[in-house]
Design a protein around this motif. Sequence first.
Motif, short mmCIF file in Angstrom:
data_model
loop_
_atom_site.label_atom_id
_atom_site.label_comp_id
_atom_site.label_asym_id
_atom_site.label_seq_id
_atom_site.Cartn_x
_atom_site.Cartn_y
_atom_site.Cartn_z
N THR A 6 0.89 -1.33 -0.06
CA THR A 6 0.15 -0.06 -0.05
C THR A 6 0.97 1.25 0.04
OG1 THR A 6 -1.71 -1.38 1.40
CG2 THR A 6 -2.05 1.04 1.11
N MET A 7 1.89 1.19 0.84
CA MET A 7 2.85 2.49 1.13
C MET A 7 3.36 2.57 -0.45
SD MET A 7 2.84 3.74 4.08
CE MET A 7 4.42 4.19 4.39
N SER A 8 3.77 1.53 -1.10
CA SER A 8 4.49 1.66 -2.36
C SER A 8 3.74 2.18 -3.40
CB SER A 8 5.11 0.26 -3.00
OG SER A 8 5.97 -0.40 -1.96
N LEU A 9 2.53 1.79 -3.50
CA LEU A 9 1.34 2.17 -4.25
C LEU A 9 1.29 3.74 -4.21
CD1 LEU A 9 -1.04 -0.63 -4.89
CD2 LEU A 9 0.77 0.05 -6.55
N ILE A 10 1.16 4.25 -2.94
CA ILE A 10 0.97 5.31 -2.77
C ILE A 10 1.97 6.36 -3.06
CG2 ILE A 10 0.54 7.40 -0.77
CD1 ILE A 10 -1.11 5.25 0.82
N ILE A 11 3.36 5.99 -2.83
CA ILE A 11 4.48 6.67 -3.29
C ILE A 11 4.51 6.75 -4.88
CG2 ILE A 11 6.95 6.71 -3.17
CD1 ILE A 11 6.85 5.57 -0.34
N LEU A 12 4.33 5.70 -5.60
CA LEU A 12 4.16 5.76 -6.82
C LEU A 12 3.20 6.74 -7.19
CD1 LEU A 12 5.67 4.14 -9.37
CD2 LEU A 12 3.44 2.50 -9.26
N MET A 13 1.99 6.59 -6.78
CA MET A 13 0.85 7.73 -7.20
C MET A 13 1.60 8.81 -7.14
SD MET A 13 -2.52 5.61 -6.24
CE MET A 13 -3.25 7.13 -5.73
N ILE A 14 1.94 9.42 -6.14
CA ILE A 14 2.29 10.43 -5.77
C ILE A 14 3.55 11.10 -6.53
CG2 ILE A 14 3.43 12.19 -4.10
CD1 ILE A 14 1.92 10.60 -1.98
N ALA A 15 4.51 9.97 -6.95
CA ALA A 15 5.40 10.65 -7.92
C ALA A 15 5.06 10.68 -9.20
CB ALA A 15 6.52 9.58 -7.81
N SER A 16 4.06 9.69 -9.58
CA SER A 16 3.40 9.98 -11.01
C SER A 16 2.69 11.16 -11.33
CB SER A 16 2.49 8.69 -11.34
OG SER A 16 3.40 7.50 -11.36
#
Length: 117
Positions: A6-16
Amino acid sequence: MYILITMSLIILMIASITMILGSLLSKKTFFDREKNSPFECGFDPKSSARMSFSLHFFLIAIIFLIFDVEIALLLPIIVILNVSNLLLWTSVSFFFIMILLIGLYHEWNQGALNWIN
């Protein structure tokens, strides 16, 4: 495990989202020939604005960087002299220095170290 995903997906979405917003809001979206050309008192330039680059100087700089890294690799050899086997230390040091000297001889033989051609 799910928290890490979940944290990885959130970080990926914020970066994108940040990258997409940055590309949409950037000022360099319109490429104009006049803006990209060099300015000489309002006239078209008489010659190329780019200076010629010496390839020989570039090769000398690369050789310098290579030998500079090799010096950085030689410094720990002196430090480990007290804690290593003397025969093993001597053979490894000799082998490493011989590789460096062979490389230097090759560069010298090819004429890469001569400034005047």
